[in-house]
Every structure is written in structure tokens, then in C-alpha cells.
Design an enzyme around this catalytic site. Sequence first.
Site, PDB file in Angstrom:
ATOM      1  CD1 TRP A 119     -41.080  58.495 -61.446  1.00  0.00           C
ATOM      2  CD2 TRP A 119     -41.648  59.835 -59.759  1.00  0.00           C
ATOM      3  NE1 TRP A 119     -42.409  58.812 -61.597  1.00  0.00           N
ATOM      4  CE2 TRP A 119     -42.788  59.622 -60.567  1.00  0.00           C
ATOM      5  CE3 TRP A 119     -41.747  60.654 -58.631  1.00  0.00           C
ATOM      6  CZ2 TRP A 119     -44.015  60.188 -60.293  1.00  0.00           C
ATOM      7  CZ3 TRP A 119     -42.974  61.214 -58.356  1.00  0.00           C
ATOM      8  CH2 TRP A 119     -44.095  60.987 -59.189  1.00  0.00           C
ATOM      9  CB  VAL A 122     -38.049  60.058 -55.066  1.00  0.00           C
ATOM     10  CG1 VAL A 122     -38.598  59.725 -53.683  1.00  0.00           C
ATOM     11  CG2 VAL A 122     -38.321  61.515 -55.411  1.00  0.00           C
ATOM     12  CB  CYS A 123     -38.084  55.284 -55.924  1.00  0.00           C
ATOM     13  SG  CYS A 123     -39.667  56.029 -55.524  1.00  0.00           S
ATOM     14  CB  ILE A 124     -33.185  55.363 -58.259  1.00  0.00           C
ATOM     15  CG1 ILE A 124     -34.275  54.601 -59.010  1.00  0.00           C
ATOM     16  CG2 ILE A 124     -31.821  54.758 -58.583  1.00  0.00           C
ATOM     17  CD1 ILE A 124     -34.432  53.152 -58.590  1.00  0.00           C
TER      18      ILE A 124
END
Length: 219
Positions: A119, A122-124
Amino acid sequence: MSITATPTPGKGLLSPTNHALVLIDFQSQMAFATKSIAPELLRNNAALVSNAAAGFHVPTILTTVAEKSFSGPMFSEITEAFGGQPMLDRTSMNTWEDAAVIEEVNRIGKDRLVFAGLWTSVCIVGPVLSALEQGFEAYVITDASGDISEEAHERAVERMVQAGARPITSLQYLLELQRDWARTETYDMTTGIARKWGGAYGLGITYAKTMFGASEGGH
């Protein structure tokens, strides 16, 4: 003091050889809770970006989190574009904290990185802020990323932009790699990708070519 213009591209523009692409956690479990973008549009844009990068031979890192135990496989639209390229599976939410991913970043050796995935908040955000802090340039394909709400996505993009990241879109990414319709060696590939995944723009290309035999490469 006058400034003399020259017909040369700006250094901030992306080209097939001046960056690497990092695609993060395009996986079923992550997509189920993504609400900032419709799943069919997310998959479409992921396919557009992936086929653009593969077609222009952009070095690309494909990474997943807990693929076998929780999150599921990466979207087939991505894996098919890259012909079975192996995934780098992680336990860390922040891709930049994974040693195998960083080893691949260093092997590729590009100081300009383009990110997309799930997402956004978070992950980016994690790898983008980490890369920026270490001196890399970071671009984020915002319409090929998504989050659990529009608020989460937009605040994440805003946070990254404030830190120095540059937001772009999927179709922009494809067209920036082509940039000149007179580049005949990639013209058919670029228009083919746009026709399949470029939405209304792709329909326009199909119409113009079918009805008038039009080509953007001429004057």
C-alpha cells in the site's frame, strides 16, 4: 542576461536507461483491502507500467511480502510482462530494509528509482523515504499504487512529495519513455500498449488508425 533554449530534454525526464523500476506487493491479499482505486483500474495500470518497462528494457525489481504464507502471488499482469522473472520475497514491510532487494538495487546501479505498489502509506512510503535519505532520486507512479482509503493514499503521496519524491502516472510513464513519435523502433510497441491499457486515449489511437490510417510520427 538572456537564456538560449536548445532542443534537448530536461535531465529530470525519465528515459529507458536512466532509472530502475521497483514494483512492490501487487498481491491478492494487499489488493482486497485497497479502496483508493478500483481493482480493475489498478490491475490495468500495473499492466501498462509493466509492459512499458519490459518493452523498453528498463531494469526492474519485482518484490513480494510473505508470498507463500499470507499475501499470495503477484498480479499475473506483471509476471507475464517480465517472462517469469523471479520475485524477491520479504518479511519486512519496508522493502529498503531487505538485504536481497538492496543487493539488486546496487547491482543495477541506477541512482534514479521509480516505485509503484501496495500500500502507498506503508510499502511505498518506506522505501521511497529511505532511498531519498540515502541520496537516490525517487519517482512514484501514483495511479499504479493504492491504499485502504483515499485519505491514506493522498496523505502518503503528500508526505513523499514533501520529502522530495516526484509523482507521475502510468500513462505518463509510458509516453515519457517513448517521448518522440519518430522513434520508429518502439513506436508500434508504445501505441500497442496504449491501445490495450491506455483507456480512452487507447480508444482514440484505435479509431484514428482504423478510420484514417493516422500516425503520430509524421508532420
